[in-house]
Design an enzyme around this catalytic site. Sequence first.
Site, short mmCIF file in Angstrom:
data_model
loop_
_atom_site.label_atom_id
_atom_site.label_comp_id
_atom_site.label_asym_id
_atom_site.label_seq_id
_atom_site.Cartn_x
_atom_site.Cartn_y
_atom_site.Cartn_z
N ILE A 269 -2.58 -1.93 -5.00
CA ILE A 269 -3.20 -0.74 -4.42
C ILE A 269 -2.15 0.27 -3.98
O ILE A 269 -2.43 1.47 -3.88
CB ILE A 269 -4.10 -1.15 -3.23
CG1 ILE A 269 -5.00 0.01 -2.79
CG2 ILE A 269 -3.27 -1.69 -2.07
CD1 ILE A 269 -6.06 -0.41 -1.76
N LYS A 270 -0.93 -0.18 -3.75
CA LYS A 270 0.12 0.70 -3.23
C LYS A 270 0.63 1.70 -4.27
O LYS A 270 1.35 2.63 -3.91
CB LYS A 270 1.28 -0.13 -2.69
CG LYS A 270 0.91 -1.00 -1.49
CD LYS A 270 0.50 -0.18 -0.30
CE LYS A 270 0.34 -1.05 0.94
NZ LYS A 270 0.09 -0.27 2.16
N ASP A 271 0.26 1.53 -5.53
CA ASP A 271 0.61 2.56 -6.53
C ASP A 271 0.01 3.90 -6.13
O ASP A 271 0.64 4.95 -6.30
CB ASP A 271 0.07 2.17 -7.90
CG ASP A 271 0.84 1.03 -8.54
OD1 ASP A 271 1.73 0.47 -7.88
OD2 ASP A 271 0.56 0.71 -9.71
#
Length: 456
Positions: free
Chosen positions: A42-44
Amino acid sequence: MAAPRSVLELIGNTPLLELTHLDTGPCQLFIKLENQNPGGSIKDRVALSMIEQAEKQGLLQPGGTIIEATAGNTGIGLALVAAMKGYKLILVVPDKMSREKIYHLRALGTDVRLTRSDVGKGHPEYYQDYALRLSKEISGAYYIDQFNNPANSAAHLATTGPEIWQQMEQNVDAVVVGVGSGGTLGGLSQYFKETSPHTEFILADPKGSILADYVEHGHYDEAGSWFVEGIGEDFVPPLGDFSQVHHAYRITDAEAFACARDLLLTEGILAGSSSGTLLAAALRYCRAQTTPKRVVTLACDSGNKYLSKMFNDYWLLEQGLRSQPQENNLSDYITYRYQDGATISVSPHDTLQIAYNRMRLYDISQLPVIENDQIVGLIDEWDLMHAIQANSHHFSLPVIEAMTNQIHTLNKKASLTQLIATFDAGHVALIVDDDNHFLGLVTRTDVLNAWRQQLN
């Protein structure tokens, strides 16, 4: 539809899946597969948002240096975006990060600086303080500071929230999230506060983190420790909006890892340790309901980053997060049991090349030599060096020509005093049963791990 021309265009718009093979009580439980982002988490979304915002504000110049403190996934997202955009990246990471993440970061050209994970805010080795100090020492560097960067939560307000709302057909009763930087909670709670005020937020917090205490009592004591990566904190992140959180669940490492492994086994989803924490809390919440609800949680990252940890049975054993049958004798100290096929060994008729390959593959320096379930010798790197003597043709020699056959075994019923005496004499502890069948090796580390677990 034209094919994307950059991997960055593949960030977001991840699929949503209903979980149908787990006990969800009267509820429907959905999971948004953020592990399908190109960087695997999700950190993309956050990395792209923060870098693009810094570019708009003129804080990043072409070829510039980005510095960040991260427990892993934000770092991989930043490394991906930085590589595509031509920025240098220095990451300060706690030393509990999985090796897979570190290898991934370095393969993307990142300068990884490992620091201690056992110190708190204010200590010079604390990862955020270390990163801030570096940003001041390096001319022109930009400290992206995910914990205080509004572009972090803005990514979820602008993309993750609307995607969930649309994919859930505008019907969401509860969202289960974890908190690391606080950006996911901050962005999603803001979106649903405006779009669907009745939607509840549920906090999944690793046991040892202070955030569940903060939600329930408004204050907290000193943090403990936990193995789950990426979520849980020893302070309240400024970006986290806890006003929408209705319940908080404290999830142990053992429960988180078990849930992540169940998710793979039952639903076919390979997700990480934080996802196991979220799933455990989501299942607790769903099973506690008396009326049907539509609940959504997140597969925050891919489990391929944890294959050497929570998907490794023997790592779990070493950490005291998994147990095996006990006999109340020395065999209880064996982590890698021969009868389970876990002991790495060779036969006396294998070649030295095979012995060498197994040492390198499993990062060990000696191997028991087994024939007919009995130990007949040991071979280590020193034996190999003497046998090879700079002649590569000697790799084809059989192990029996190089091994040490003067071995000292211990019956499993021997005393702990005899085991310690074996170590004191400089021998490895080779445990056998009454029929002289080999059971496994016991190392000093195995004994220390067992004692630590007993003390805990």
